[in-house]
Design a protein around this motif. Structure first.
Motif, mmCIF file in Angstrom:
data_model
loop_
_atom_site.group_PDB
_atom_site.id
_atom_site.type_symbol
_atom_site.label_atom_id
_atom_site.label_comp_id
_atom_site.label_asym_id
_atom_site.label_seq_id
_atom_site.Cartn_x
_atom_site.Cartn_y
_atom_site.Cartn_z
ATOM 1 N N UNK A 297 0.830 -1.213 0.000
ATOM 2 C CA UNK A 297 0.000 0.000 0.000
ATOM 3 C C UNK A 297 0.865 1.264 0.000
ATOM 4 N N UNK A 298 2.087 1.163 0.517
ATOM 5 C CA UNK A 298 2.982 2.321 0.515
ATOM 6 C C UNK A 298 3.276 2.817 -0.900
ATOM 7 N N UNK A 299 3.275 1.899 -1.855
ATOM 8 C CA UNK A 299 3.478 2.309 -3.250
ATOM 9 C C UNK A 299 2.325 3.180 -3.736
ATOM 10 N N UNK A 300 1.133 2.863 -3.283
ATOM 11 C CA UNK A 300 -0.027 3.640 -3.717
ATOM 12 C C UNK A 300 -0.021 5.025 -3.085
ATOM 13 N N UNK A 301 0.165 5.055 -1.762
ATOM 14 C CA UNK A 301 0.102 6.353 -1.084
ATOM 15 C C UNK A 301 1.235 7.283 -1.512
ATOM 16 N N UNK A 302 2.367 6.703 -1.909
ATOM 17 C CA UNK A 302 3.498 7.528 -2.348
ATOM 18 C C UNK A 302 3.628 7.595 -3.869
ATOM 19 N N UNK A 303 2.612 7.063 -4.559
ATOM 20 C CA UNK A 303 2.596 7.087 -6.031
ATOM 21 C C UNK A 303 3.880 6.502 -6.618
ATOM 22 N N UNK A 304 4.338 5.408 -5.998
ATOM 23 C CA UNK A 304 5.561 4.764 -6.445
ATOM 24 C C UNK A 304 5.307 3.784 -7.572
ATOM 25 N N UNK A 305 6.397 3.393 -8.204
ATOM 26 C CA UNK A 305 6.320 2.438 -9.313
ATOM 27 C C UNK A 305 7.259 1.278 -9.027
ATOM 28 N N UNK A 306 6.780 0.051 -9.185
ATOM 29 C CA UNK A 306 7.597 -1.149 -9.000
ATOM 30 C C UNK A 306 7.492 -1.984 -10.264
ATOM 31 N N UNK A 307 8.628 -2.249 -10.890
ATOM 32 C CA UNK A 307 8.618 -2.933 -12.189
ATOM 33 C C UNK A 307 9.765 -3.924 -12.279
ATOM 34 N N UNK A 308 9.442 -5.107 -12.777
ATOM 35 C CA UNK A 308 10.476 -6.090 -13.070
ATOM 36 C C UNK A 308 11.003 -5.924 -14.480
ATOM 37 N N UNK A 309 12.189 -6.469 -14.717
ATOM 38 C CA UNK A 309 12.744 -6.431 -16.070
ATOM 39 C C UNK A 309 13.675 -7.618 -16.269
ATOM 40 N N UNK A 310 13.878 -7.972 -17.523
ATOM 41 C CA UNK A 310 14.765 -9.064 -17.920
ATOM 42 C C UNK A 310 15.778 -8.500 -18.906
ATOM 43 N N UNK A 311 17.046 -8.782 -18.694
ATOM 44 C CA UNK A 311 18.102 -8.182 -19.515
ATOM 45 C C UNK A 311 18.032 -8.636 -20.976
ATOM 46 N N UNK A 312 17.420 -9.804 -21.236
ATOM 47 C CA UNK A 312 17.321 -10.270 -22.621
ATOM 48 C C UNK A 312 16.622 -9.247 -23.515
ATOM 49 N N UNK A 313 15.739 -8.435 -22.942
ATOM 50 C CA UNK A 313 15.035 -7.427 -23.734
ATOM 51 C C UNK A 313 15.986 -6.346 -24.250
ATOM 52 N N UNK A 314 17.149 -6.218 -23.636
ATOM 53 C CA UNK A 314 18.074 -5.137 -23.974
ATOM 54 C C UNK A 314 19.316 -5.610 -24.727
#
Length: 371
Positions: A297-314
């Motif tokens: 919920x802290x992400x919502x109240x602080x308008x944060x962003x959490x994202x995964x990534x895979x290096x193969x895309x780069x």
């Protein structure tokens, strides 16, 4: 590459060096072997991986085919994600099949070629797996086949210029989007990826706080990698120490660990903060599902962003990162560590080092000649 840069010992800060070609007296060319030693996946892991998950085998050396290259592996790379490849579960790469050679990145020497772009004697990076010889079709597989740039050692190619260095570069810059003055928190900070993340963040004008295990790793991050503060998760209350070292909270959290450390970090995020999900090694060998953070919920109240990534895309942009990383290393702006093990028989135990915290920096192994 400046000629005056020289190699230093493994497990110390490492920089590029001019490596003699393999056909010089220092590196006599290997005589082709007829036996290909291999380590095969024998059983899916249940808990901590070990020797019981792998089977030793000897097979004929692959026959060279049209448009292919025969590579003799010299060095193997060990990465936490290999544990995930052993599970029979769909992922960003297919799982390694039972009875299949264990997948791994490698640097080797071309000992046979029927491809116009590669010649015998070339040093190349590929995913050669846990074996002496790999038959590779350039342009295929997760990482393809790439020549080492002049003056770049195998150790450097598999660490700061390899998957771990590229992961740090694109993960921080593309997903973290640092700006001067930001506070960047990094878990797994003494690892091959985390240590590079922190140093790139410093180059971008950020304040960097690392989380690592044990006083030696923490001291290296302070003295060699230039971190502003480091939290020893083995000997301190991580939540309290994040609050202490991030009095104005953090703007970017680069997470290699997951679990309770991710939960502690989420108690201290700023408005519009970014969480870069790179890995969750704390739960890779768990026998029961690891509980997720209870404070999302802290992400919502602080308008944060959490994202995964895979290096193969780069990977199509790999040279962009490699060119800049090489320049930073040559200038002394980035240092890195290599933990170099040796011996074909030690391959399974070397992978286990990643999950017990024995390794310091990038875990590699140098293969010995087959008997």
């Amino acid at each position: 590459m400046p000629a005056e840069l020289s190699r230093v010992s493994a497990q110390q800060s490492t920089r590029p060096f001019d490596r003699p070609p393999l056909n010089t007296p220092q590196h006599p060319r290997s005589t082709p072997m007829t036996v290909n030693r291999q380590w095969l996946l024998a059983a899916r892991p249940d808990g901590m991986i070990g020797r019981q998950n792998f089977a030793y085998a000897e097979t004929p050396v692959p026959e060279l085919q049209d448009d292919c290259v025969l590579v003799k592996n010299l060095y193997l790379s060990f990465d936490p994600t290999q544990r995930n490849w052993m599970i029979d579960k769909p992922g960003y790469l297919p799982p390694v099949a039972i009875g299949e050679v264990m997948r791994a990145g490698s640097v080797g020497e071309v000992v046979g070629s029927r491809h116009a772009d590669f010649s015998v004697g070339d040093l190349v990076q590929t995913a050669g797996g846990w074996q002496d010889y790999a038959l590779v079709a350039p342009g295929q597989g997760p990482v393809g086949l790439n020549k080492l740039p002049p003056g770049v050692s195998p150790e450097m190619m598999l660490s700061v210029l390899g998957i771990t260095g590229l992961t740090a570069y694109f993960g921080l810059l593309e997903h973290g989007q640092p700006s001067a003055g930001d506070t960047v928190l990094v878990s797994g900070a003494a690892g091959a990826t985390g240590s590079i993340v922190g140093q790139i963040a410093k180059l971008k004008g950020c304040r960097v706080v690392g989380i690592a295990g044990g006083p030696d790793k923490c001291q290296w991050l302070m003295d060699n990698a230039g971190f502003d503060a480091v939290i020893d998760y083995k000997n301190n209350d991580v939540d309290a120490q994040i609050g202490h070292h991030c009095p104005d909270k953090w703007d970017i959290y680069f997470d290699n660990v997951g679990g309770t450390i991710l939960e502690a970090a989420l108690n201290h995020l700023n408005l519009y903060s970014r969480v870069v999900l790179c890995g969750a090694i704390s739960g890779y060998n768990a026998t029961e599902p690891v509980p997720g953070p209870v404070n999302l919920m802290n992400l919502i109240t602080n308008r944060g962003r959490m994202q995964g990534f895979i290096i193969l895309d780069y990977l199509p942009r790999a040279m962009e990162a490699i060119s800049e990383l090489m320049a930073w290393v040559a200038a002394g702006d980035i240092v890195y560590q290599v933990d170099l093990q040796a011996g074909f028989k030690n391959i399974p135990s070397t992978l286990q080092r990643l999950y017990t915290g024995q390794n310091t920096g990038k875990q590699l192994l140098k293969l010995d000649p087959a008997p």
